[in-house]
Design a protein around this motif. Sequence first.
Motif, mmCIF file in Angstrom:
data_model
loop_
_atom_site.group_PDB
_atom_site.id
_atom_site.type_symbol
_atom_site.label_atom_id
_atom_site.label_comp_id
_atom_site.label_asym_id
_atom_site.label_seq_id
_atom_site.Cartn_x
_atom_site.Cartn_y
_atom_site.Cartn_z
ATOM 1 N N LEU A 112 0.830 -1.196 0.000
ATOM 2 C CA LEU A 112 0.000 0.000 0.000
ATOM 3 C C LEU A 112 0.871 1.256 0.000
ATOM 4 O O LEU A 112 1.836 1.350 0.760
ATOM 5 N N ASP A 113 0.512 2.204 -0.841
ATOM 6 C CA ASP A 113 1.296 3.436 -0.965
ATOM 7 C C ASP A 113 0.612 4.635 -0.313
ATOM 8 O O ASP A 113 1.257 5.418 0.378
ATOM 9 N N VAL A 114 -0.687 4.785 -0.559
ATOM 10 C CA VAL A 114 -1.434 5.920 -0.024
ATOM 11 C C VAL A 114 -2.744 5.420 0.563
ATOM 12 O O VAL A 114 -3.389 4.531 -0.003
ATOM 13 N N CYS A 115 -3.132 6.003 1.692
ATOM 14 C CA CYS A 115 -4.436 5.668 2.271
ATOM 15 C C CYS A 115 -5.121 6.966 2.678
ATOM 16 O O CYS A 115 -4.492 7.860 3.258
ATOM 17 N N MET A 116 -6.410 7.062 2.349
ATOM 18 C CA MET A 116 -7.226 8.203 2.753
ATOM 19 C C MET A 116 -8.375 7.681 3.585
ATOM 20 O O MET A 116 -9.027 6.706 3.211
ATOM 21 N N MET A 117 -8.628 8.317 4.735
ATOM 22 C CA MET A 117 -9.669 7.843 5.637
ATOM 23 C C MET A 117 -10.229 9.009 6.435
ATOM 24 O O MET A 117 -9.657 10.112 6.418
ATOM 25 N N LEU A 118 -11.321 8.763 7.117
ATOM 26 C CA LEU A 118 -11.920 9.802 7.941
ATOM 27 C C LEU A 118 -10.929 10.254 9.007
ATOM 28 O O LEU A 118 -10.085 9.482 9.464
ATOM 29 N N GLU A 119 -11.031 11.517 9.410
ATOM 30 C CA GLU A 119 -10.014 12.123 10.272
ATOM 31 C C GLU A 119 -9.778 11.349 11.567
ATOM 32 O O GLU A 119 -8.630 11.176 11.983
ATOM 33 N N ASP A 120 -10.841 10.882 12.203
ATOM 34 C CA ASP A 120 -10.668 10.143 13.463
ATOM 35 C C ASP A 120 -9.849 8.874 13.252
ATOM 36 O O ASP A 120 -8.983 8.535 14.068
ATOM 37 N N ASP A 121 -10.130 8.168 12.159
ATOM 38 C CA ASP A 121 -9.375 6.952 11.858
ATOM 39 C C ASP A 121 -7.925 7.298 11.511
ATOM 40 O O ASP A 121 -6.994 6.608 11.931
ATOM 41 N N PHE A 122 -7.748 8.364 10.733
ATOM 42 C CA PHE A 122 -6.395 8.772 10.352
ATOM 43 C C PHE A 122 -5.570 9.108 11.593
ATOM 44 O O PHE A 122 -4.400 8.724 11.694
ATOM 45 N N THR A 123 -6.180 9.799 12.538
ATOM 46 C CA THR A 123 -5.481 10.174 13.766
ATOM 47 C C THR A 123 -4.997 8.939 14.519
ATOM 48 O O THR A 123 -3.884 8.911 15.055
ATOM 49 N N ASP A 129 2.320 5.720 13.936
ATOM 50 C CA ASP A 129 3.409 5.957 12.976
ATOM 51 C C ASP A 129 3.205 5.225 11.649
ATOM 52 O O ASP A 129 4.163 4.744 11.043
ATOM 53 N N ALA A 130 1.962 5.155 11.200
ATOM 54 C CA ALA A 130 1.677 4.474 9.929
ATOM 55 C C ALA A 130 1.998 5.347 8.716
ATOM 56 O O ALA A 130 2.151 4.827 7.608
ATOM 57 N N PHE A 131 2.112 6.672 8.942
ATOM 58 C CA PHE A 131 2.321 7.578 7.817
ATOM 59 C C PHE A 131 3.647 8.320 7.931
ATOM 60 O O PHE A 131 4.097 8.645 9.028
ATOM 61 N N MET A 132 4.240 8.591 6.782
ATOM 62 C CA MET A 132 5.511 9.304 6.764
ATOM 63 C C MET A 132 5.287 10.813 6.795
ATOM 64 O O MET A 132 4.218 11.309 6.433
ATOM 65 N N VAL A 180 -8.541 12.581 5.566
ATOM 66 C CA VAL A 180 -7.124 12.919 5.393
ATOM 67 C C VAL A 180 -6.458 11.828 4.571
ATOM 68 O O VAL A 180 -6.728 10.638 4.767
ATOM 69 N N ALA A 181 -5.588 12.236 3.658
ATOM 70 C CA ALA A 181 -4.807 11.283 2.860
ATOM 71 C C ALA A 181 -3.340 11.381 3.254
ATOM 72 O O ALA A 181 -2.805 12.480 3.417
ATOM 73 N N GLY A 182 -2.707 10.218 3.408
ATOM 74 C CA GLY A 182 -1.298 10.200 3.775
ATOM 75 C C GLY A 182 -0.547 9.111 3.029
ATOM 76 O O GLY A 182 -1.142 8.184 2.482
ATOM 77 N N ILE A 183 0.765 9.229 3.020
ATOM 78 C CA ILE A 183 1.633 8.240 2.372
ATOM 79 C C ILE A 183 2.123 7.266 3.431
ATOM 80 O O ILE A 183 2.648 7.687 4.473
ATOM 81 N N LEU A 184 1.958 5.978 3.187
ATOM 82 C CA LEU A 184 2.368 4.961 4.149
ATOM 83 C C LEU A 184 3.877 4.994 4.398
ATOM 84 O O LEU A 184 4.656 5.243 3.475
ATOM 85 N N TYR A 185 4.253 4.737 5.631
ATOM 86 C CA TYR A 185 5.659 4.834 6.029
ATOM 87 C C TYR A 185 6.554 3.864 5.277
ATOM 88 O O TYR A 185 7.745 4.129 5.088
ATOM 89 N N ASN A 186 5.991 2.736 4.809
ATOM 90 C CA ASN A 186 6.813 1.723 4.144
ATOM 91 C C ASN A 186 6.506 1.580 2.661
ATOM 92 O O ASN A 186 6.729 0.534 2.065
ATOM 93 N N THR A 187 5.990 2.646 2.049
ATOM 94 C CA THR A 187 5.706 2.601 0.622
ATOM 95 C C THR A 187 6.968 2.314 -0.187
ATOM 96 O O THR A 187 8.062 2.755 0.172
ATOM 97 N N LYS A 188 6.785 1.585 -1.274
ATOM 98 C CA LYS A 188 7.898 1.307 -2.186
ATOM 99 C C LYS A 188 7.886 2.270 -3.375
ATOM 100 O O LYS A 188 8.764 2.198 -4.235
#
Length: 203
Positions: A112-123, A129-132, A180-188
Amino acid sequence: MKQGNWRKKLEYFWMYYKIPFLAVLGVCVVIVYFGYAKITEKEYAFNAILLDIHTNAQEEMLEEEFADYAGIDTKKYDVLISTSLLFSDSSSGNYAMTSLARLYTQIGTEELDVCMMLEDDFTEYAGADAFMDLRAVFTEEELEQFPNLYVDEEGRVLGVYNEGLAKIQEIEGYSDETSVAGILYNTKHVDTAKQFLEYLLEG
């Protein structure tokens, strides 16, 4: 058999060697099938999940559009953008668990490279530390393009809000909801993940 014609020989062969012949033939078919599948299997160039987005936009359309935007050759590489998974808005606990399992699996296997989710879940995931930090990907000037950034208590820029993202507005995703959309910490695929956030911004 030596004196029989071809029809007699064929009948004899079928009578006494039918089972081993079919077994060998079956094995050959399986080998060819999986060999062909392996040869034609495409490596993926990008993979994103947009959770709880509730959009009528087809995944295939988004995948083709982003591939064109990012200059990805879809004859050689796959682009995956999932919009059907649900967490918070799922009326079915089983479906939410299925979505959660898929998310964990793809993060764990570094798919997984990018994930977008509702703000509460993103928080919640940001706290794990799932996002870079996007400052490792974007320059300060590039980050200024986004109307609203998600910044945690440590000052890390971990995501971009759906507010002002032209593509999200175009497909009518997250209406009246904050995501919120973020880039996963371990994206390739860091560069492609960056392009995806820009794609969401520019529409």
